[in-house]
Design a protein around this motif. Structure first.
Motif, PDB file in Angstrom:
ATOM      1  N   ASP A 110       0.840  -1.194   0.000  1.00  0.00           N
ATOM      2  CA  ASP A 110       0.000   0.000   0.000  1.00  0.00           C
ATOM      3  C   ASP A 110       0.878   1.249   0.000  1.00  0.00           C
ATOM      4  OD1 ASP A 110      -2.176  -1.689   0.155  1.00  0.00           O
ATOM      5  OD2 ASP A 110      -2.427  -1.464   2.325  1.00  0.00           O
ATOM      6  N   PRO A 111       0.389   2.361  -0.560  1.00  0.00           N
ATOM      7  CA  PRO A 111       1.193   3.582  -0.583  1.00  0.00           C
ATOM      8  C   PRO A 111       1.516   4.083   0.827  1.00  0.00           C
ATOM      9  CG  PRO A 111      -0.669   3.747  -2.094  1.00  0.00           C
ATOM     10  CD  PRO A 111      -0.894   2.526  -1.271  1.00  0.00           C
ATOM     11  N   VAL A 112       2.686   4.681   0.980  1.00  0.00           N
ATOM     12  CA  VAL A 112       3.076   5.343   2.224  1.00  0.00           C
ATOM     13  C   VAL A 112       2.810   6.833   2.057  1.00  0.00           C
ATOM     14  CG1 VAL A 112       5.067   6.072   3.607  1.00  0.00           C
ATOM     15  CG2 VAL A 112       4.757   3.660   3.022  1.00  0.00           C
ATOM     16  N   MET A 113       2.010   7.380   2.957  1.00  0.00           N
ATOM     17  CA  MET A 113       1.614   8.781   2.873  1.00  0.00           C
ATOM     18  C   MET A 113       2.411   9.621   3.863  1.00  0.00           C
ATOM     19  SD  MET A 113      -2.191  10.425   3.415  1.00  0.00           S
ATOM     20  CE  MET A 113      -2.240   9.988   5.166  1.00  0.00           C
ATOM     21  N   LEU A 114       3.114  10.605   3.368  1.00  0.00           N
ATOM     22  CA  LEU A 114       3.826  11.518   4.253  1.00  0.00           C
ATOM     23  C   LEU A 114       2.823  12.352   5.031  1.00  0.00           C
ATOM     24  CD1 LEU A 114       6.598  12.742   1.780  1.00  0.00           C
ATOM     25  CD2 LEU A 114       6.833  11.029   3.601  1.00  0.00           C
ATOM     26  N   PRO A 115       3.010  12.520   6.326  1.00  0.00           N
ATOM     27  CA  PRO A 115       2.060  13.326   7.101  1.00  0.00           C
ATOM     28  C   PRO A 115       2.145  14.797   6.717  1.00  0.00           C
ATOM     29  CG  PRO A 115       3.924  12.694   8.462  1.00  0.00           C
ATOM     30  CD  PRO A 115       4.072  11.953   7.172  1.00  0.00           C
ATOM     31  N   ARG A 116       1.128  15.525   7.075  1.00  0.00           N
ATOM     32  CA  ARG A 116       1.082  16.951   6.754  1.00  0.00           C
ATOM     33  C   ARG A 116       2.274  17.671   7.390  1.00  0.00           C
ATOM     34  NH1 ARG A 116      -4.491  19.722   8.094  1.00  0.00           N
ATOM     35  NH2 ARG A 116      -3.784  19.316  10.230  1.00  0.00           N
ATOM     36  N   GLY A 117       3.017  18.409   6.587  1.00  0.00           N
ATOM     37  CA  GLY A 117       4.166  19.152   7.085  1.00  0.00           C
ATOM     38  C   GLY A 117       5.432  18.329   7.210  1.00  0.00           C
ATOM     39  N   SER A 118       5.416  17.086   6.727  1.00  0.00           N
ATOM     40  CA  SER A 118       6.589  16.229   6.853  1.00  0.00           C
ATOM     41  C   SER A 118       7.765  16.756   6.037  1.00  0.00           C
ATOM     42  CB  SER A 118       6.251  14.816   6.383  1.00  0.00           C
ATOM     43  OG  SER A 118       7.405  13.993   6.328  1.00  0.00           O
ATOM     44  N   VAL A 119       8.951  16.751   6.661  1.00  0.00           N
ATOM     45  CA  VAL A 119      10.163  17.181   5.955  1.00  0.00           C
ATOM     46  C   VAL A 119      11.286  16.145   6.075  1.00  0.00           C
ATOM     47  CG1 VAL A 119       9.697  19.653   6.135  1.00  0.00           C
ATOM     48  CG2 VAL A 119      10.925  18.507   7.987  1.00  0.00           C
ATOM     49  N   LYS A 120      11.145  15.151   6.957  1.00  0.00           N
ATOM     50  CA  LYS A 120      12.224  14.204   7.189  1.00  0.00           C
ATOM     51  C   LYS A 120      11.706  12.769   7.252  1.00  0.00           C
ATOM     52  CE  LYS A 120      15.306  17.503   9.479  1.00  0.00           C
ATOM     53  NZ  LYS A 120      16.139  17.797  10.687  1.00  0.00           N
ATOM     54  N   GLY A 121      11.002  12.356   6.208  1.00  0.00           N
ATOM     55  CA  GLY A 121      10.537  10.983   6.128  1.00  0.00           C
ATOM     56  C   GLY A 121      11.688  10.035   5.873  1.00  0.00           C
TER      57      GLY A 121
END
Length: 284
Positions: A110-121
């Motif tokens: 399943d796709p991995v969704m970056l959280p809102r405001g994420s800068v360091k995934g």
């Protein structure tokens, strides 16, 4: 055995992968692959089934998390010496325990969704342990008898949330979609020595992580035993056991996850995962 759950999210069915690599439906044997089926009685019932007589599943359905109704998603940090070094952290004297929210669990592709405001995934290939029988204060010598099987976990992380937003790691570990698990739950008899498994992770086709479970600081047996001294482990609980080096956090110039990236990862005998990274979008 290689056990799976397949189908649309929320409507997965139990299945197994036969010796020819084909998906067979297990619905006539067990209603699901949750806590009630992962104990000795449930697994014995599954083992009695003749795979050749189970319905063959056509096509290429989605795989979900191979465990239903996960009660606890326990994680171990800095469990590879070389990963601790690249993170600038000392080798821990005891296992570092944190929790991943069960709401982050999803299928392996399943796709991995970056959280809102994420800068360091960031990414982390890890061996996952699935508990099969209740474990409380168990010694290391008997700990693996409580294991139903093993799986792959991508311990996706948001490092700013984890390390720069207070002392607790949990907030950078439990974001929605940050817990891909699967594709298979593989029983211990099929794995052999769990401390001799190669593991790898690629980002956009480039190898980022290469490791082997033999370099774990704390073995799978030690981890199950240790965790069971602080919380009772129940069937269906998952413990993810740490990652080898090669994460973005360890780079001199970190290359954080961004929209459009593709992570592929695998562990010997446990299959492979693939996730596309997508931007945040509010759920319906």
């Amino acid at each position: 055995m290689k056990l799976v759950r397949y189908g649309k999210p929320g409507s997965e069915k139990p299945g197994l992968i036969d010796l020819d690599g084909k998906l067979r439906d297990l619905s006539s044997v067990v209603p699901d692959l949750g806590p009630a089926q992962l104990g000795a009685a449930g697994m014995a019932r599954i083992r009695k089934a003749n795979p050749a007589k189970l319905p063959l599943v056509r096509g290429t359905p989605r795989f979900g998390c191979p465990v239903a109704g996960v009660g606890k998603f326990v994680a171990i940090g800095l469990n590879y010496a070389d990963h601790a070094a690249e993170s600038g952290a000392p080798i821990p004297k005891e296992p570092i325990i944190f929790m991943k929210a069960t709401s982050c669990i999803q299928g392996p592709n399943d796709p991995v969704m970056l959280p809102r405001g994420s800068v360091k995934g960031d990414w982390e290939i890890e061996l996952g342990i699935v508990i099969g029988t209740k474990a409380s204060y168990v010694p290391s010598t008997k700990a693996l008898a409580h294991v139903a099987g093993y799986t792959i976990v991508n311990d996706v992380s948001e490092r700013e949330y984890q390390l720069e937003r207070g002392p607790q790691w949990d907030k950078g570990k439990g974001c929605d979609t940050f817990g891909p698990v699967g594709p298979w739950l593989v029983t211990p008899d099929e794995i052999g020595n769990v401390q001799r498994l190669d593991m790898w992770l690629d980002l956009n086709g480039q190898r980022m992580q290469t490791g082997n479970t033999r370099t774990m600081i704390f073995s799978a047996a030690k981890i199950v035993s240790y965790v069971s001294h602080f919380m009772t482990l129940h069937p269906g609980d998952i413990i993810t056991t740490g990652t080898p080096p090669g994460v973005a956090l360890g780079m001199k110039t970190p290359r954080w996850l961004r929209k459009g990236d593709v992570m592929t990862l695998g562990i010997t005998g446990l299959g492979e995962q693939r996730q596309e990274v997508i931007a945040y979008k509010a759920s319906a």
